[in-house]
Design a protein around this motif. Structure first.
Motif, PDB file in Angstrom:
ATOM      1  N   SER A  87       0.861  -1.366  -0.016  1.00  0.00           N
ATOM      2  CA  SER A  87       0.128  -0.088  -0.062  1.00  0.00           C
ATOM      3  C   SER A  87       0.742   1.224   0.045  1.00  0.00           C
ATOM      4  O   SER A  87       1.775   1.306   0.848  1.00  0.00           O
ATOM      5  CB  SER A  87      -0.821  -0.055   1.190  1.00  0.00           C
ATOM      6  OG  SER A  87      -1.953  -1.108   0.968  1.00  0.00           O
ATOM      7  N   GLN A  93      -4.851   0.016  -6.509  1.00  0.00           N
ATOM      8  CA  GLN A  93      -4.300   1.045  -5.508  1.00  0.00           C
ATOM      9  C   GLN A  93      -5.408   2.248  -5.572  1.00  0.00           C
ATOM     10  O   GLN A  93      -5.736   2.936  -4.661  1.00  0.00           O
ATOM     11  CB  GLN A  93      -2.739   1.196  -5.446  1.00  0.00           C
ATOM     12  CG  GLN A  93      -2.095   0.113  -5.180  1.00  0.00           C
ATOM     13  CD  GLN A  93      -0.989   0.415  -3.965  1.00  0.00           C
ATOM     14  OE1 GLN A  93      -1.243   1.062  -3.066  1.00  0.00           O
ATOM     15  NE2 GLN A  93       0.123  -0.097  -4.025  1.00  0.00           N
ATOM     16  N   THR A 114      -5.795   2.664  -1.579  1.00  0.00           N
ATOM     17  CA  THR A 114      -4.206   2.735  -0.783  1.00  0.00           C
ATOM     18  C   THR A 114      -3.402   3.664  -1.505  1.00  0.00           C
ATOM     19  O   THR A 114      -2.528   4.084  -0.867  1.00  0.00           O
ATOM     20  CB  THR A 114      -4.000   1.070  -1.016  1.00  0.00           C
ATOM     21  OG1 THR A 114      -3.914   0.829  -2.340  1.00  0.00           O
ATOM     22  CG2 THR A 114      -5.109   0.337  -0.412  1.00  0.00           C
ATOM     23  N   GLY A 115      -3.665   3.942  -2.783  1.00  0.00           N
ATOM     24  CA  GLY A 115      -2.714   4.728  -3.362  1.00  0.00           C
ATOM     25  C   GLY A 115      -3.260   6.338  -3.524  1.00  0.00           C
ATOM     26  O   GLY A 115      -2.537   7.088  -3.611  1.00  0.00           O
TER      27      GLY A 115
END
Length: 418
Positions: free
Chosen positions: A132, A220, A225-226
């Protein structure tokens, strides 16, 4: 281990001949095993790529790029498998879209820039793209996953018609429109609470355009998560993009994704440095000379591969990386796509196809190769006698910039205007 070259449609072979070749020579490495090998929904090979490029028409792309059903209304171009394996370069596809209406051209070229961003990001962070980047994934509220009429053991419940159809298309064709990739990623993580890495791998093994750069970035971004902002999959998207699915769903009156999910961002994580910095780009000009054979990789299998095109008479070699393929357990349809491509290459020039450990199969031969923005290239190149390295054909050559977001990267890289 040297293998006979795959059959080529250029020499009159049928696709089933290529399927049989993969079953015989690579079937033990495939997800389905030798008896389950089948072709996907997009044919490999340079001629297929060239035809796709020559007939590319992105008119209407801006309004139809997210359409899922009916298939006849889809605006997606299905060029990504050819781009992923270097049969078409991003610049070629960029130029081919130049005559489209301005709005469609901008939207389509934005997607090509996203592919370039994925490559820059992967070149920068490497295998850390499998962790992550900025936030942990959001977790469903306690009890939320267990609620409703779907199986909690399956992040993509077959009882949901939208999941059944999309997962079926992934498994059968090996290609999905971006909209349904987002559905699957969001359902897997934001809804079901399963680990995004496992979902990314499950999608990766089937996608004909599967690359760690693009697939991991997509997951992501979708799961937050990104980006820090999870994509909330719900019935609204299905009814808008594929209205027939809800009407044929057994859960139509008890839809488990009826409302928007509780999709708050996850806690911040100490990920890789994404601030302004160098992005490995490879050489800007040819470095060295004297390669006796061209080492081809899965990143660059087109006739326009720079090392290959530099000397049409020079023999080439491709190695099916046995340890890697055994670990990844890719679907056979991905191997069929590669075999179709290699068979066509072998019909037109001296090409050696091998299976085994890449440095061992290449031996001590001095090779020419095209640099590639993936960790595996550098790992193998360190054990191979690469005497001639050709530049990677970037759409926008990397320069020091931040990569924490597409917008930050685009501003810093001086990307071409759509």
């Amino acid at each position: 281990m040297i293998l006979p070259p795959p059959p080529s449609v250029a020499d009159g072979a049928e696709q089933q001949d290529v399927v049989s070749w993969v079953a015989e020579h690579l079937g033990d490495l495939a997800l389905e095993g030798p008896g389950g090998i089948a072709a996907g929904g997009i044919s490999g090979g340079q001629s297929a790529a060239d035809t796709a490029l020559a007939t590319l028409d992105v008119t209407g792309y801006a309004s139809r790029r997210s359409t899922v059903l009916p298939e006849s209304r889809r605006g997606a171009s299905r060029m990504s498998p050819y781009i992923r394996h270097g049969l078409l370069r991003l610049r070629e596809v960029w130029d081919a879209a130049g005559a489209a209406p301005a709005r469609d051209r901008r939207k389509y070229r934005d997607e090509l820039l996203w592919q370039e961003y994925a490559r820059h990001l992967y070149a920068r962070v490497g295998t850390d793209l499998g962790t992550s980047l900025r936030h942990d994934q959001p977790r469903p509220a306690p009890g939320a996953v267990a609620a409703g009429p779907v199986s909690v053991a399956d992040p993509w419940p077959a009882q949901m018609r939208c999941m059944e159809v999309v997962v079926g298309e992934l498994h059968d064709d090996g290609w999905l429109v971006n909209q349904t990739r987002m559905w699957l990623a969001s359902q897997w993580t934001v809804r079901a609470g399963a680990d995004w890495r496992d979902g990314e791998q499950e999608m990766f093994v089937h996608l004909l355009d599967g690359s760690r750069a693009a697939n991991r970035l997509g997951w992501q971004w979708t799961t937050g998560t990104g980006s820090g902002k999870p994509y909330g999959f719900s019935r609204w998207q299905v009814e808008k993009r594929a209205p027939a699915l809800c009407g044929s769903c057994a859960l139509s009156h008890a839809c488990p994704v009826q409302s928007w999910p509780d999709a708050d961002r996850g806690p911040a994580v100490d990920g890789p440095d994404l601030s302004r910095g160098e992005i490995p780009a490879g050489p800007a000009t040819i470095e060295g000379d004297g390669g006796e054979v061209v080492w081809l990789t899965a990143e660059s299998l087109g006739e326009g591969d720079p090392a290959l095109a530099a000397d049409p008479a020079r023999p080439a070699v491709f190695v099916f990386d046995e340890p890697l393929l055994r670990r990844l357990t890719l679907s056979g349809k991905r191997l069929v796509f590669l075999a179709e491509t290699l068979g066509e290459l072998a019909a037109g020039r001296d090409l050696e196809v091998r299976r085994g450990v890449v440095p061992e199969e290449l031996g001590r031969r001095p090779v020419a190769a095209t640099w590639a923005p993936v960790p595996g290239w550098a790992r193998h190149a360190a054990r191979v006698d690469v005497v001639e390295t050709h530049p990677w054909p970037w759409l926008a050559r990397p320069r020091p910039t931040a990569v924490q977001s597409f917008s930050a990267w685009r501003k810093g890289i001086g990307a071409p205007a759509p």
